[in-house]
Motif scaffolding. Structure first.
Motif, mmCIF file in Angstrom:
data_model
loop_
_atom_site.group_PDB
_atom_site.id
_atom_site.type_symbol
_atom_site.label_atom_id
_atom_site.label_comp_id
_atom_site.label_asym_id
_atom_site.label_seq_id
_atom_site.Cartn_x
_atom_site.Cartn_y
_atom_site.Cartn_z
ATOM 1 N N SER A 34 0.854 -1.189 0.000
ATOM 2 C CA SER A 34 0.000 0.000 0.000
ATOM 3 C C SER A 34 0.888 1.237 0.000
ATOM 4 N N ASN A 36 0.667 3.850 2.055
ATOM 5 C CA ASN A 36 1.057 4.193 3.426
ATOM 6 C C ASN A 36 2.148 3.270 3.951
ATOM 7 N N LEU A 39 5.397 4.585 2.519
ATOM 8 C CA LEU A 39 5.840 5.823 3.169
ATOM 9 C C LEU A 39 6.370 5.550 4.572
ATOM 10 N N ASN A 40 5.756 4.616 5.290
ATOM 11 C CA ASN A 40 6.233 4.266 6.629
ATOM 12 C C ASN A 40 7.611 3.604 6.565
ATOM 13 N N ASP A 58 -4.977 2.197 -1.188
ATOM 14 C CA ASP A 58 -5.273 3.356 -0.341
ATOM 15 C C ASP A 58 -5.029 4.703 -1.010
ATOM 16 N N VAL A 64 1.976 8.917 -3.684
ATOM 17 C CA VAL A 64 3.122 8.434 -2.905
ATOM 18 C C VAL A 64 4.394 9.141 -3.357
ATOM 19 N N LYS A 67 4.514 12.725 -2.163
ATOM 20 C CA LYS A 67 4.778 12.822 -0.729
ATOM 21 C C LYS A 67 6.240 12.546 -0.401
#
Length: 228
Positions: A34, A36, A39-40, A58, A64, A67
């Motif tokens: 996903s 997120n 990114l984590n 998501d 992505v 960001k």
């Protein structure tokens, strides 16, 4: 030590295939299913390459990329997507992707592209400087000072942003909405007149004849291309 690749895809069949291809080129892989999750991972881990699908559960892969670029993460990103419209590839490159590969792909070609992009990025980092040079133009990214033929040309804030965008991507076509998103920070309520005003101002400063521009060229029906 093997180079590390982050695979961002929510389709198990696809990310397992990508893992297999990357490992055949002696690359270590990590999967994020996903946006997120990706990114984590990027908050605490570094990678030499990111393979990014566009359609995630998501958020879109484009989001992505935006960001991670806004967070200063400069890891090369290759979009691997089944969407093959010109707009998708142009938009992906405009938000910070380094390459765009469509599915279905040939494994040997994808692997070679990944290795080449990793190698190119490492060479760029080793030789990194504050100066962007394109033809007669030079832009100092640390002082935000712009020169043509060694002579400084004063630019406004928006002109600086626009010139920097062009110099980072010489030869690439930018649509008006791509320019508006980069320079104004949004793609909502695009003001065509504002874009044309700043294009004309830049032409007045860098062209010999703004009526017959040789550097900021109009691509009819699409947008603009910078030709240094």
């Amino acid at each position: 030590m093997a180079d590390k690749v982050l695979i961002v895809d929510d389709d198990p069949a696809i990310y397992r295939l990508l893992e297999k291809i990357m490992r055949s080129y002696d690359l270590e892989t990590t999967v994020a299913d996903s946006g997120n999750a990706a990114l984590n991972l990027l908050k605490t881990h570094t990678y030499d390459m990111i393979l990014m699908d566009i359609t995630l559960g998501d958020m879109e892969g484009f989001e992505v990329i935006k960001k991670l670029r806004s967070q200063g993460i400069q890891t090369p990103v290759m979009i691997v997507s089944g969407r093959n419209e010109d707009y998708d590839s142009l938009y992906g490159l405009s938000v910070g992707a380094d390459d765009y590969v469509t599915k279905p792909f040939r494994p040997v070609v994808l692997g070679a592209k990944v290795k080449a992009l990793i190698r190119r990025n490492k060479n760029m980092v080793l030789g990194q400087s504050d100066l962007l040079e394109c033809g007669p133009f030079t832009y100092n990214t640390s002082t935000m000072r712009f020169y043509k033929g060694g002579e400084e040309i004063t630019l406004s804030s928006k002109e600086n942003s626009l010139m920097l965008l062009f110099m980072k991507h010489p030869g690439q076509v930018f649509t008006k909405d791509m320019i508006y998103e980069h320079v104004w920070g949004t793609s909502v309520a695009i003001d065509d007149n504002a874009i044309m005003v700043y294009i004309n101002r830049l032409r007045g400063k860098i062209e010999e004849n703004r009526q017959k521009p040789e550097h900021i060229v109009t691509v009819r029906g699409l947008g603009y291309r910078f030709m240094p």
